[in-house]
Design a protein around this motif. Structure first.
Motif, PDB file in Angstrom:
ATOM      1  N   PRO A   1      12.571  -9.484   3.982  1.00 47.75           N
ATOM      2  CA  PRO A   1      12.118 -10.960   3.782  1.00 47.75           C
ATOM      3  C   PRO A   1      11.410 -11.184   2.477  1.00 47.75           C
ATOM      4  N   GLU A   2      10.921  -9.925   1.855  1.00 46.79           N
ATOM      5  CA  GLU A   2      10.171 -10.065   0.869  1.00 46.79           C
ATOM      6  C   GLU A   2      10.607 -10.469  -0.398  1.00 46.79           C
ATOM      7  N   PRO A   3      10.232 -11.076  -1.413  1.00 45.79           N
ATOM      8  CA  PRO A   3      11.149 -11.674  -2.697  1.00 45.79           C
ATOM      9  C   PRO A   3      11.398 -10.251  -3.367  1.00 45.79           C
ATOM     10  N   SER A   4      12.629 -10.417  -4.052  1.00 48.08           N
ATOM     11  CA  SER A   4      13.147  -9.419  -4.854  1.00 48.08           C
ATOM     12  C   SER A   4      11.894  -8.820  -6.006  1.00 48.08           C
ATOM     13  N   ALA A   5      11.290  -9.912  -6.346  1.00 43.00           N
ATOM     14  CA  ALA A   5      10.166  -9.519  -7.345  1.00 43.00           C
ATOM     15  C   ALA A   5       9.369  -8.481  -6.930  1.00 43.00           C
ATOM     16  N   GLU A   6       8.893  -8.464  -5.471  1.00 47.38           N
ATOM     17  CA  GLU A   6       8.036  -7.808  -4.823  1.00 47.38           C
ATOM     18  C   GLU A   6       8.421  -6.280  -4.644  1.00 47.38           C
ATOM     19  N   LEU A   7       9.809  -6.474  -4.410  1.00 41.37           N
ATOM     20  CA  LEU A   7      10.491  -5.063  -4.308  1.00 41.37           C
ATOM     21  C   LEU A   7      10.504  -4.377  -5.554  1.00 41.37           C
TER      22      LEU A   7
ATOM     23  N   ALA B   1       8.565  -0.162  -9.144  1.00 39.80           N
ATOM     24  CA  ALA B   1       8.039   0.186 -10.728  1.00 39.80           C
ATOM     25  C   ALA B   1       6.703   0.912 -10.394  1.00 39.80           C
ATOM     26  N   ARG B   2       6.032   0.841  -9.226  1.00 40.26           N
ATOM     27  CA  ARG B   2       5.042   1.805  -8.770  1.00 40.26           C
ATOM     28  C   ARG B   2       5.262   3.056  -8.271  1.00 40.26           C
ATOM     29  N   GLY B   3       6.657   3.521  -8.408  1.00 35.16           N
ATOM     30  CA  GLY B   3       6.957   4.890  -7.926  1.00 35.16           C
ATOM     31  C   GLY B   3       7.364   4.844  -6.707  1.00 35.16           C
ATOM     32  N   LEU B   4       7.241   3.986  -5.839  1.00 43.88           N
ATOM     33  CA  LEU B   4       7.960   4.255  -4.320  1.00 43.88           C
ATOM     34  C   LEU B   4       9.455   4.507  -4.198  1.00 43.88           C
ATOM     35  N   HIS B   5       9.722   5.629  -3.475  1.00 39.13           N
ATOM     36  CA  HIS B   5      11.063   5.756  -3.124  1.00 39.13           C
ATOM     37  C   HIS B   5      11.463   4.840  -2.140  1.00 39.13           C
TER      38      HIS B   5
ATOM     39  N   SER C   1       0.746  -1.093   0.037  1.00 43.15           N
ATOM     40  CA  SER C   1       0.055   0.007  -0.091  1.00 43.15           C
ATOM     41  C   SER C   1       0.953   1.321  -0.076  1.00 43.15           C
ATOM     42  N   LEU C   2       2.128   1.125   0.206  1.00 37.97           N
ATOM     43  CA  LEU C   2       2.921   2.186   0.150  1.00 37.97           C
ATOM     44  C   LEU C   2       2.970   3.197  -0.791  1.00 37.97           C
ATOM     45  N   PRO C   3       3.033   2.655  -2.117  1.00 32.77           N
ATOM     46  CA  PRO C   3       2.966   3.726  -3.095  1.00 32.77           C
ATOM     47  C   PRO C   3       1.900   4.619  -3.247  1.00 32.77           C
ATOM     48  N   ASP C   4       0.701   4.042  -2.755  1.00 34.08           N
ATOM     49  CA  ASP C   4      -0.467   4.650  -2.817  1.00 34.08           C
ATOM     50  C   ASP C   4      -0.812   5.750  -1.804  1.00 34.08           C
ATOM     51  N   ASP C   5      -0.010   5.585  -0.475  1.00 37.57           N
ATOM     52  CA  ASP C   5       0.124   6.446   0.434  1.00 37.57           C
ATOM     53  C   ASP C   5       0.674   7.840   0.485  1.00 37.57           C
ATOM     54  N   ARG C   6      -0.050   8.901   0.153  1.00 39.46           N
ATOM     55  CA  ARG C   6       0.540  10.302  -0.195  1.00 39.46           C
ATOM     56  C   ARG C   6       1.068  10.874   1.161  1.00 39.46           C
ATOM     57  N   ALA C   7       0.885  10.218   2.436  1.00 41.73           N
ATOM     58  CA  ALA C   7       1.541  10.622   3.660  1.00 41.73           C
ATOM     59  C   ALA C   7       2.760  10.014   3.746  1.00 41.73           C
ATOM     60  N   VAL C   8       3.230   8.987   3.078  1.00 43.18           N
ATOM     61  CA  VAL C   8       4.549   8.378   3.050  1.00 43.18           C
ATOM     62  C   VAL C   8       5.403   8.850   1.855  1.00 43.18           C
TER      63      VAL C   8
END
Length: 339
Positions: free
Chosen positions: A127-133, A138-142, A111-118
């Motif tokens: 521990p998340e897979p590299s594909a998830e990261l 790709a969705r624009g999260l820094h 949900s982080l890429p869509d959270d404008r407060a973050v």
């Protein structure tokens, strides 16, 4: 000049005025890392001209940074998170923390890429897979990864210690003391750090004309209990190793216990080394030879990279490795003559 809303001075403004990096200003402000006197003076004069940087208002989540650390915040992880928190405060950014093994993350990563407060995130040994990261990127999260568990996409920013060089230095230390039969209690085989350290260990041994014996290598979850079990297996071999390289100080503490139970003197009969340089290694008997990871600097560097990403600055080096340091204490000595 970069200032926070209301005319408050930012760490970035202090850095620009002094002609130094934001990380350098952070070091001067927290006083925990030595800084050259002339550099400290530059920062002091900049603060005199602009005023001291002021943290963001505590009640506001605007531009907050989410810190994802799904582990108990003891020693290793606690040091990193504390450093990240202090550096974010200097940048005027609020921290949102999701930590702990048992608890669900306070904010799901997806949900982080869509959270404008973050504004961005720091992910510690995720521990998340590299594909998830990669999907988050790709969705624009820094975000910046500290100590990645697996290889990352080249476009994902990451900070880690120089695992290969650190492992090479401690094994070269043992080889210089005459050890050739060196047992390795490594981390889980799928971890990037485990692979990198095995490369360093093998490289140092190869310079002596030997290679790690397969029967001398164990892969474990690096805890005192698993370190103890692995060391028992190694020390009960018909031709036991004369030294043990453990993945971290906790596993090394377990190895010390296994040696004690077998009546082996450390370091006269067996040398043992750790990795990390936690307080634990200064409390064992004997004190532990280890490799110091720059844990607090890893946190500071990750925040510095993240702020540059958030500000859309060009970054030439996205993957940063920070130097480690061999710390020689009482748990290592010359190989026994019979070995």
């Amino acid at each position: 000049m970069a200032r926070l809303p209301g005319g408050r001075v930012t760490v970035r403004a202090i850095a620009a005025e002094a002609g130094v990096s934001i990380a350098t200003v952070s070091r001067v402000m927290n006083g925990r890392v030595p800084v050259a006197p002339e550099t400290r003076e530059l920062v002091r004069r900049a603060v005199e001209r602009l005023g001291a940087p002021t943290p963001a208002r505590r009640g506001s989540a605007e531009g907050a940074v989410y810190v994802h650390c799904p582990y108990v915040l003891t020693d290793y992880f606690g040091l990193i998170v504390s450093s990240v928190a202090e550096t974010l405060d200097l940048h005027g950014r609020r921290l949102l923390l999701g930590a702990g093994q048992a608890s669900r993350p306070s904010i799901p990563l997806a949900s982080l890429p869509d959270d404008r407060a973050v504004a961005g995130a720091v992910l510690i040994l995720p521990p998340e897979p590299s594909a998830e990261l990669e999907g988050l990127r790709a969705r624009g999260l820094h975000f910046v990864v500290i100590d990645p568990m697996a290889p990352l996409h080249p476009d994902i920013a990451a900070v880690s210690a120089a695992h290969t060089a650190g492992a090479r230095s401690v094994t070269a230390h043992l080889a210089g003391l005459g050890h050739r039969r060196i047992g390795v209690i490594n981390g889980p085989s799928e971890w990037l750090a485990s692979h990198s350290r095995m490369v360093g260990h093998t490289s140092a041994l190869a310079e002596t004309g030997t290679l790690p014996a397969p029967e001398f290598v164990r892969s474990i979850e690096p805890t005192p209990e698993h370190g103890y079990t692995a060391a028992c297996e190694l020390l009960d071999l018909p031709s036991r190793p004369t030294a043990i390289v453990a993945f971290n100080d906790k596993a090394a503490a377990g190895a010390l216990r296994a040696a004690y139970e077998r009546g082996l003197r450390v370091p006269e009969d067996l040398s043992i080394t750790g990795f990390d340089d936690l307080d634990l290694g200064r409390s064992t008997q004997p004190t532990l030879t280890t490799v110091r990871q720059p844990l607090e600097e890893m946190g500071r560097m990750a925040v510095s990279l993240l702020m540059r990403l958030v500000d859309r600055h060009t970054i030439d080096t996205l993957h940063v490795e920070l130097a480690t340091q061999l710390i020689v204490r009482g748990s290592t000595g010359p190989a026994p003559r019979s070995g």
